[in-house]
Design a protein around this motif. Structure first.
Motif, PDB file in Angstrom:
ATOM      1  N   TRP A 254      95.451 -31.637 -54.003  1.00 28.86           N
ATOM      2  CA  TRP A 254      96.058 -32.455 -55.452  1.00 28.86           C
ATOM      3  C   TRP A 254      95.771 -30.848 -56.990  1.00 28.86           C
ATOM      4  O   TRP A 254      97.235 -30.601 -57.254  1.00 28.86           O
ATOM      5  CB  TRP A 254      96.308 -33.242 -56.584  1.00 28.86           C
ATOM      6  CG  TRP A 254      97.165 -33.813 -56.699  1.00 28.86           C
ATOM      7  CD1 TRP A 254      98.618 -33.571 -56.704  1.00 28.86           C
ATOM      8  CD2 TRP A 254      96.944 -34.383 -58.396  1.00 28.86           C
ATOM      9  NE1 TRP A 254      99.083 -34.258 -58.649  1.00 28.86           N
ATOM     10  CE2 TRP A 254      97.845 -35.087 -58.992  1.00 28.86           C
ATOM     11  CE3 TRP A 254      95.280 -34.661 -59.002  1.00 28.86           C
ATOM     12  CZ2 TRP A 254      98.149 -35.346 -60.172  1.00 28.86           C
ATOM     13  CZ3 TRP A 254      95.767 -35.628 -60.444  1.00 28.86           C
ATOM     14  CH2 TRP A 254      96.627 -35.642 -61.080  1.00 28.86           C
ATOM     15  N   CYS A 255      95.161 -30.360 -57.362  1.00 38.50           N
ATOM     16  CA  CYS A 255      94.742 -29.668 -58.136  1.00 38.50           C
ATOM     17  C   CYS A 255      95.364 -28.234 -57.591  1.00 38.50           C
ATOM     18  O   CYS A 255      95.873 -27.772 -58.613  1.00 38.50           O
ATOM     19  CB  CYS A 255      93.203 -29.709 -58.198  1.00 38.50           C
ATOM     20  SG  CYS A 255      92.519 -30.436 -59.100  1.00 38.50           S
ATOM     21  N   ALA A 256      95.370 -28.421 -56.448  1.00 36.54           N
ATOM     22  CA  ALA A 256      96.106 -26.790 -55.687  1.00 36.54           C
ATOM     23  C   ALA A 256      97.882 -26.579 -56.082  1.00 36.54           C
ATOM     24  O   ALA A 256      97.929 -26.123 -56.647  1.00 36.54           O
ATOM     25  CB  ALA A 256      95.981 -26.684 -54.067  1.00 36.54           C
ATOM     26  N   ARG A 257      98.115 -27.903 -56.397  1.00 37.08           N
ATOM     27  CA  ARG A 257      99.389 -27.643 -56.752  1.00 37.08           C
ATOM     28  C   ARG A 257     100.011 -28.261 -57.904  1.00 37.08           C
ATOM     29  O   ARG A 257     100.357 -27.038 -58.440  1.00 37.08           O
ATOM     30  CB  ARG A 257     100.090 -29.051 -55.870  1.00 37.08           C
ATOM     31  CG  ARG A 257     101.941 -29.507 -56.330  1.00 37.08           C
ATOM     32  CD  ARG A 257     102.155 -30.126 -55.702  1.00 37.08           C
ATOM     33  NE  ARG A 257     103.503 -30.685 -55.907  1.00 37.08           N
ATOM     34  CZ  ARG A 257     104.417 -31.595 -54.826  1.00 37.08           C
ATOM     35  NH1 ARG A 257     103.844 -32.723 -54.892  1.00 37.08           N
ATOM     36  NH2 ARG A 257     105.065 -31.552 -55.880  1.00 37.08           N
ATOM     37  N   LEU A 258      98.716 -28.171 -58.751  1.00 32.27           N
ATOM     38  CA  LEU A 258      98.716 -28.590 -60.152  1.00 32.27           C
ATOM     39  C   LEU A 258      99.052 -27.240 -61.000  1.00 32.27           C
ATOM     40  O   LEU A 258      99.224 -27.026 -62.585  1.00 32.27           O
ATOM     41  CB  LEU A 258      97.659 -29.502 -61.313  1.00 32.27           C
ATOM     42  CG  LEU A 258      98.216 -31.123 -60.777  1.00 32.27           C
ATOM     43  CD1 LEU A 258      96.965 -32.031 -60.916  1.00 32.27           C
ATOM     44  CD2 LEU A 258      99.885 -31.534 -61.198  1.00 32.27           C
ATOM     45  N   MET A 259      97.650 -26.333 -59.992  1.00 36.97           N
ATOM     46  CA  MET A 259      97.440 -24.755 -60.366  1.00 36.97           C
ATOM     47  C   MET A 259      98.630 -24.031 -60.489  1.00 36.97           C
ATOM     48  O   MET A 259      98.943 -22.906 -61.766  1.00 36.97           O
ATOM     49  CB  MET A 259      96.383 -24.538 -59.981  1.00 36.97           C
ATOM     50  CG  MET A 259      95.694 -23.430 -60.695  1.00 36.97           C
ATOM     51  SD  MET A 259      94.845 -23.172 -61.862  1.00 36.97           S
ATOM     52  CE  MET A 259      93.940 -21.838 -61.699  1.00 36.97           C
ATOM     53  N   ILE A 260      99.123 -24.323 -59.868  1.00 37.62           N
ATOM     54  CA  ILE A 260     100.977 -23.640 -59.756  1.00 37.62           C
ATOM     55  C   ILE A 260     101.477 -24.689 -60.684  1.00 37.62           C
ATOM     56  O   ILE A 260     102.522 -23.840 -61.528  1.00 37.62           O
ATOM     57  CB  ILE A 260     101.451 -23.644 -58.550  1.00 37.62           C
ATOM     58  CG1 ILE A 260     100.261 -23.041 -57.381  1.00 37.62           C
ATOM     59  CG2 ILE A 260     102.688 -23.228 -58.100  1.00 37.62           C
ATOM     60  CD1 ILE A 260     100.385 -23.517 -56.031  1.00 37.62           C
ATOM     61  N   THR A 261     102.208 -25.153 -60.746  1.00 34.86           N
ATOM     62  CA  THR A 261     103.106 -26.171 -61.909  1.00 34.86           C
ATOM     63  C   THR A 261     102.566 -26.165 -63.085  1.00 34.86           C
ATOM     64  O   THR A 261     103.873 -25.969 -63.661  1.00 34.86           O
ATOM     65  CB  THR A 261     103.328 -27.726 -60.994  1.00 34.86           C
ATOM     66  OG1 THR A 261     102.108 -28.295 -60.997  1.00 34.86           O
ATOM     67  CG2 THR A 261     103.875 -27.555 -59.645  1.00 34.86           C
ATOM     68  N   HIS A 262     101.881 -26.112 -63.954  1.00 34.15           N
ATOM     69  CA  HIS A 262     100.922 -27.208 -64.629  1.00 34.15           C
ATOM     70  C   HIS A 262      99.743 -25.422 -65.597  1.00 34.15           C
ATOM     71  O   HIS A 262      99.818 -25.239 -66.622  1.00 34.15           O
ATOM     72  CB  HIS A 262     100.260 -28.062 -64.834  1.00 34.15           C
ATOM     73  CG  HIS A 262     101.328 -28.797 -65.065  1.00 34.15           C
ATOM     74  ND1 HIS A 262     101.999 -29.788 -63.516  1.00 34.15           N
ATOM     75  CD2 HIS A 262     101.853 -30.136 -66.048  1.00 34.15           C
ATOM     76  CE1 HIS A 262     102.564 -30.578 -63.423  1.00 34.15           C
ATOM     77  NE2 HIS A 262     102.761 -31.085 -65.336  1.00 34.15           N
ATOM     78  N   GLY A 263      98.793 -24.733 -64.208  1.00 39.96           N
ATOM     79  CA  GLY A 263      98.458 -24.283 -64.762  1.00 39.96           C
ATOM     80  C   GLY A 263      96.339 -24.817 -65.078  1.00 39.96           C
ATOM     81  O   GLY A 263      96.423 -25.879 -65.548  1.00 39.96           O
ATOM     82  N   PRO A 264      95.820 -24.098 -65.788  1.00 40.49           N
ATOM     83  CA  PRO A 264      94.399 -24.153 -65.735  1.00 40.49           C
ATOM     84  C   PRO A 264      94.026 -24.721 -66.958  1.00 40.49           C
ATOM     85  O   PRO A 264      93.115 -25.700 -66.909  1.00 40.49           O
ATOM     86  CB  PRO A 264      93.616 -22.726 -65.368  1.00 40.49           C
ATOM     87  CG  PRO A 264      94.759 -21.982 -66.244  1.00 40.49           C
ATOM     88  CD  PRO A 264      95.754 -21.637 -65.663  1.00 40.49           C
TER      89      PRO A 264
END
Length: 515
Positions: free
Chosen positions: A303-313
């Protein structure tokens, strides 16, 4: 002098998901061991063996310090081991992995034998750190030698992350099951079970991987590389480490990384003591059951891999730190309200914590690959390995310090490990001290990391701007033609005026003026 490339450890195979799993299996031990160090050893030495917390913390810290120093030498040793007959026959990397496998099987169970001598545990623990490094360091070099294809290397590293999370969960599940059964030899049996599990995993990686054959051409390439003494390696390492701190994006990233991971160390180290001594009706298996919720790290990573793209670090850091702080407040609130047998409450709280922890562990290392590009516009050098070494070195150093400091602080509370085994035998004033160390040690570091994370400007968008500017300069673009956006991004990330970036090179390809 060349080895037979048709035999192990030089025979190559197609890299599939199965081969990726074979490579990654060694990190079942790697991930498991790191969590044994931060989450089990301190509790074993204090709650089970009765050593004072300052001594227990010192044992763990000493082993990690030796490991830091040993790693500096080990890379150099394995790089040059091809010159020996053993290195040519068994591989300059795989020789150490195979020897480490045998030594690990012999030494690892010894730590879980009951003894009244802290010197015994110190010696065995240092030996374990040395042996494990003998396997981890050469193993981490293998993807580069097994394939030059980027996607295939991604298959190898991706498999490793999932298997590491599995190893963490298995360590705690095994110990939780034995504690739940009230087995008086729980740690010894768990140690033997971990040994069998890890030996099988190490064996799969050792004999299921390969390294680059020692062909005549490869040997000539190796021999042509600059020779360095141990002293020169140490001198260059210190200078290189210092150079990375000129990179503002990396300084902030490293500070956030170390603060958050050290906070996590405080939690793992002190959770068993907090539960055993401060919570009414707590069972022996509770800390390990709650830590086993780390199995949630596998789906959380996806899930974090997806959020890294959509929302950033920045979003991921905040999500992680807020989750952990909520969990810490909940732990202390349960203690303050005097709730008896709060197993299900703690289970829910631990799930929140473990989701935050998984996000915490995912984000820094997935942001890290962008850091060398910031360095590149500063130096025009390829120093990704140097940055990785700095992160690893300081992470191990702070991990050692965290355990040592946690032990000293517990000692100052008046906690006596040999007599204060549970809630009923721990005076209230000592409980207050334990709670304060557990809560403040973790929460202050996590809150500090949360505050610093707002200064992280490197993300998908800013990296895109930086990368485009680097490509423009590589194609011969004039620095005077830089856009306002590129200038602003480059200066924010590097911490230096744009005019000092992208230095001219001399005839040997080295920057004429260094920042």
């Amino acid at each position: 002098m060349a080895s037979n490339s048709a035999k192990w450890p030089y025979k190559a195979h197609d890299i599939t998901i199965g081969r990726g799993i074979q490579y990654g299996m060694l990190d079942l031990m790697g991930g498991g061991w790191n969590n044994i160090v931060s989450g089990v050893i301190f509790a074993y030495l204090t709650l089970a063996q009765g050593f004072n917390p300052a001594i227990a913390g010192s044992i763990a810290a000493a082993g990690r310090i030796v490991d830091c120093v040993w790693n500096l030498f080990l890379g150099l040793i394995t790089d040059n081991f091809y010159k020996t007959k053993l290195g040519q026959k068994f591989g300059r990397r795989h020789f150490f992995m195979a020897i480490g496998l045998v030594l690990f099987a012999c030494v690892f169970p010894l730590f879980w034998i009951s003894s009244t001598s802290w010197v015994y545990y110190l010696v065995v623990y240092i030996a374990m750190e040395i042996i494990i490094a003998m396997m981890i360091v050469p193993w981490e070099c293998l993807p580069t030698e097994m394939t030059r294809d980027y996607s295939q290397r991604t298959t190898l590293s991706g498999s490793r992350m999932v298997i590491s999370a599995t190893g963490t969960a298995l360590v705690f599940l095994i110990l939780a099951a034995l504690k739940q059964a009230q087995n008086p030899n729980a740690y010894l049996i768990a140690g033997i079970a971990w040994t069998v599990l890890f030996v099988v995993a190490i064996g799969i990686s050792t004999f299921g991987t390969w390294e680059r054959p020692l062909t005549k051409e490869f040997i000539e390439e190796l021999n042509s590389r600059p020779k360095q003494s141990v002293g020169e390696v140490l001198k260059d390492s210190i200078k290189g480490y210092a150079d990375t701190f000129k990179n503002q994006a990396f300084r902030t990233h490293l500070a956030v990384y170390l603060l958050s991971f050290t906070g996590k160390d405080f939690y793992s180290t002190l959770l068993p003591t907090f539960i055993a001594c401060c919570i009414s009706g707590a069972g022996d298996s509770w800390p390990w059951t709650f830590q086993a919720m780390s199995i949630l790290g596998i789906p959380m990573t996806i899930w974090c891999a997806r959020l890294m793209i959509t929302h950033g670090p920045k979003f991921l850091f905040r999500l992680s730190y807020v989750s952990i702080l909520i969990a810490m407040i909940a732990y202390v609130a349960v203690w303050a309200m005097g709730i008896h047998n709060p197993f299900w409450i703690f289970l829910i709280v631990s799930i929140i914590y473990q989701c935050g922890r998984a996000t915490l562990e995912f984000t820094p290392w997935n942001l890290f690959p962008f850091m060398p590009d910031v360095d590149y516009i500063m130096t025009r050098g390829d120093r990704a390995g140097l940055y990785a070494s700095v992160m690893t070195f300081f992470r191990k150093s702070t991990g050692a310090i965290a355990t040592w400091v946690a032990g000293i602080l517990l000692e100052l509370t008046g906690y006596k490990a040999d007599t204060m085994k549970n809630f009923d035998t721990t005076p209230h004033n000592v409980q207050v001290g334990i709670v304060l160390v557990f809560f403040l040690g973790t929460s202050i570091l996590i809150a500090w990391a949360l505050w610093l994370s707002r200064h992280i400007y490197l993300d998908r968008e800013t990296h895109g701007v930086l990368k485009a500017e680097i490509e423009r300069l590589e194609e011969g673009g004039d620095k005077k033609d830089v856009s306002d956006e590129a200038r602003k991004v480059a200066e924010e990330l590097t911490g230096h005026p744009y005019e000092k970036l992208w230095p001219d090179l001399d005839k040997n390809g080295r920057p004429i003026e260094q920042i």
